[in-house]
Design an enzyme around this catalytic site. Structure first.
Site, PDB file in Angstrom:
ATOM      1  N   ASP A 144     -21.679 -98.047 -10.768  1.00  0.00           N
ATOM      2  CA  ASP A 144     -20.555 -98.931 -11.086  1.00  0.00           C
ATOM      3  C   ASP A 144     -21.122-100.094 -11.907  1.00  0.00           C
ATOM      4  O   ASP A 144     -22.269-100.052 -12.353  1.00  0.00           O
ATOM      5  CB  ASP A 144     -19.838 -99.396  -9.802  1.00  0.00           C
ATOM      6  CG  ASP A 144     -20.604-100.517  -9.108  1.00  0.00           C
ATOM      7  OD1 ASP A 144     -21.812-100.694  -9.402  1.00  0.00           O
ATOM      8  OD2 ASP A 144     -20.003-101.223  -8.293  1.00  0.00           O
ATOM      9  N   LYS A 170     -17.448 -90.349 -10.668  1.00  0.00           N
ATOM     10  CA  LYS A 170     -17.810 -91.509  -9.847  1.00  0.00           C
ATOM     11  C   LYS A 170     -17.129 -91.422  -8.479  1.00  0.00           C
ATOM     12  O   LYS A 170     -17.757 -91.623  -7.442  1.00  0.00           O
ATOM     13  CB  LYS A 170     -17.414 -92.808 -10.558  1.00  0.00           C
ATOM     14  CG  LYS A 170     -17.812 -94.012  -9.776  1.00  0.00           C
ATOM     15  CD  LYS A 170     -17.601 -95.292 -10.565  1.00  0.00           C
ATOM     16  CE  LYS A 170     -17.550 -96.463  -9.603  1.00  0.00           C
ATOM     17  NZ  LYS A 170     -16.362 -97.270  -9.751  1.00  0.00           N
TER      18      LYS A 170
END
Ligand code: SF4
Length: 225
Positions: free
Chosen positions: A153, A135
């Site tokens: 997210d 991420k």
């Protein structure tokens, strides 16, 4: 529940994912023209450190710490030139300060040894840096203009599920679905658009469907339940 949104899109005749994604991106871009990363940074290195610090805390919290931090630590060598305890104190309020200090120092060491002190561009190189997960790497690569995936997210996950763009729960699988459907040129901005729409309109508990520009494209709109 998630699975039903994909089916629900079909049931309501909203069209296939690939047909809806164009208008979804277009309308969100018009609605949230200011959607961009909330972290403040002035260089590739500051970007990388900010994103590493943002794990498990808010961007607002990181932005409170970084002005003083970046005034003190300007080059990768600076993070290694102080005792680790000092760096821990300097990032203490972002939480998980021991792990973060260790990761930042390990990353700085690798930048110096393998990348001439520069932040690499590709996802494959970024995920090699200590403490840099997929991420983080995706966020950094996208901001550097080299998006190689779609950042997932909590907002991106919730909205892409609600919009029937994925039936998955796992972020890696959600990203895989989004990569298939979102045009490559929109990979960088798409997460920002969903994040800002999630904050302003599609709240986790109280989505404001009556004010939503995606209402007629959304299989989980409460107005058509
Ligand atoms: S219509 Fe409602 S559930 Fe769908 S995206 Fe908009 S606010 Fe969220």
């Amino acid at each position: 529940m998630v699975r039903s949104y994909v089916r629900e899109a079909r049931r309501r005749g909203l069209g296939r994912r690939r047909e809806r994604i164009g208008p979804i991106v277009e309308r969100l871009a018009a609605e949230h023209a200011d959607a961009e990363i909330a972290l403040r940074f002035r260089s590739d290195l500051e970007l990388l450190v900010s994103v590493m610090l943002s794990a498990q805390t808010t961007d607002v919290n990181v932005n409170k710490v970084t002005p003083a931090l970046f005034a003190k630590y300007r080059r990768p060598e600076d993070y290694l030139g102080v005792p680790v305890e000092e760096l821990e104190r300097d990032i203490y309020t972002t939480g998980f300060f021991r792990q973060k200090a260790k990761a930042i120092r390990g990353t700085m060491r690798m930048l110096i040894e393998e990348y001439d002190g520069e932040v690499p561009r590709t996802l494959a190189e970024l995920v090699r840096l200590p403490g840099v997960a997929r991420k983080t790497a995706n966020v950094v690569a996208a901001e550097l203009g080299h998006a190689q995936g779609v950042v997932v997210d909590t907002h991106v996950r919730r909205l892409s599920q609600r919009l029937g763009l994925t039936r998955q729960e796992d972020p890696v699988r959600i990203e895989r679905d989004l990569i298939r459907v979102v045009p490559r040129e929109d990979w960088a901005r798409f997460p920002h658009l969903l994040i800002w729409h999630g904050r302003r309109v599609c709240d986790a508990r109280r989505p404001l469907c009556e004010q939503c520009v995606l209402e007629d494209l959304c299989p989980s709109s409460r107005l058509r339940a």
